[in-house]
Design a protein around this motif. Sequence first.
Motif, mmCIF file in Angstrom:
data_model
loop_
_atom_site.group_PDB
_atom_site.id
_atom_site.type_symbol
_atom_site.label_atom_id
_atom_site.label_comp_id
_atom_site.label_asym_id
_atom_site.label_seq_id
_atom_site.Cartn_x
_atom_site.Cartn_y
_atom_site.Cartn_z
ATOM 1 N N THR A 1 4.485 -1.032 4.167
ATOM 2 C CA THR A 1 2.870 -0.226 4.213
ATOM 3 C C THR A 1 4.247 1.496 5.402
ATOM 4 O O THR A 1 5.270 0.879 5.820
ATOM 5 N N SER B 1 0.533 -0.999 -0.404
ATOM 6 C CA SER B 1 -0.183 -0.433 0.192
ATOM 7 C C SER B 1 0.934 1.457 -0.122
ATOM 8 O O SER B 1 0.185 2.343 -0.478
ATOM 9 N N SER B 2 1.761 0.790 -0.074
ATOM 10 C CA SER B 2 2.710 2.440 0.238
ATOM 11 C C SER B 2 3.523 2.768 -1.083
ATOM 12 O O SER B 2 3.634 3.996 -1.013
#
Length: 309
Positions: free
Chosen positions: A283, A158-159
Motif C-alpha cells: 500500500t 492495492s499499490s
Amino acid sequence: MKILIELPTWIGDAVMALPAIENIANSYTNSQITIVGSMASVEIIDNHPQVVKTYILKNKHSNLFRILRELNEFDIFLSFRNSLRAKMFKAFISSKRKFQFNKNKYPSRHQVEKYNSFVNESLNLNLEAGNLKIYSQTPVMNSDKKYLGINPGASYGSSKRWYSEEFAELAKKLAQHYEIIIFGASEEKNIANEIEQLLIMKGVTNYSNLAGKTDIKGLIMKISTLSLFITGDSGPMHIAAAFQVPTVSIFGPTRDEETSQWKNNKNIIVKKNLDCQPCMKRTCPLGHHNCMKLIRASEILDAVKSITK
C-alpha cells in the motif's frame, strides 16, 4: 535422472522461472521431472512433456508432511523458493544434490535472469535464459474478431492497481475496435465488477467479465487469443509475454527492470518515474498513490496506438 523442482508460489514468478526450468529439461533430456508448488504455479508447467508427477503444496503442515512421505529419492532437487518453510522442505528431501534459490545473491537484474543464474551455478551450466514457454492446448480462435484483455487486479497489493474509472474510460475508447475481456482472480471480482458497471453506464455492451470464472489453464487459453492486453504488474502480464501478446504494462511501486515482460518486443511500459518510485510496498506509504493516480487513460491510449500501428 529423477529431478524434483519446487516452484515459486506466485503465477508471475512461476512463469519467469520457465526459461531456467527449460534449460534443466534440455540439459537432462531423459529426465523425469516431479513438480511441487502452489496450485496456480503447478498449472503453469504441468503440461511440460518431461513432468511426470505433480504435488500441490498447501498451507497446512499436514499437507507438507504427507507429500514428503510420498516422495522417493531424487538425483537433483532444486527449490525456487527462499522461505523458511522451503528450507525445512529441502532438509527432509532425499536427494543426492540439493539446491535452494537465495534472492539476496542476485540483486539488480531481471527475475528471469536471477532464476537462470541460480540454475547455472547449481548445475554447472552456462546457458542463457531463452523465451518463456508455456505448454498448452492450441486455442480455438475467431479470426473475425479482435480481443482486448484488461487486467485490473494485482495480488501483491492495492499499490499496484490502476483505477477502475481509468480502465473503463480506456475500454470505452477501444470498444469499437475490440471485444473486451475483463480478467481477475476470485479476490479481484470487486474491481472487475466496478469496471463492468462503469462500462454499462457508458453504453459499452461488447464485453465479458471473467473475473473469478477461469482456472489457470482457462486463463492461459484466453490470454493466448488476445490481440491486445492492458495490465498492471501481475501474473497474467507474464503469461501474455509467453504468447507475445501486444501489451501495455502499467507500473507503479515495483521495479520494472526486474519484473517487466521477458523478451516480448510488443510491450510498452507506462510509468511516472516519481522520486518515491519504486517503494516496493503493498500500500502507498505516503498515502497519495500518485505513481498510479497520475496515469491517465489518454496516456495508455497513446501507448496502444504506438504498439498497434
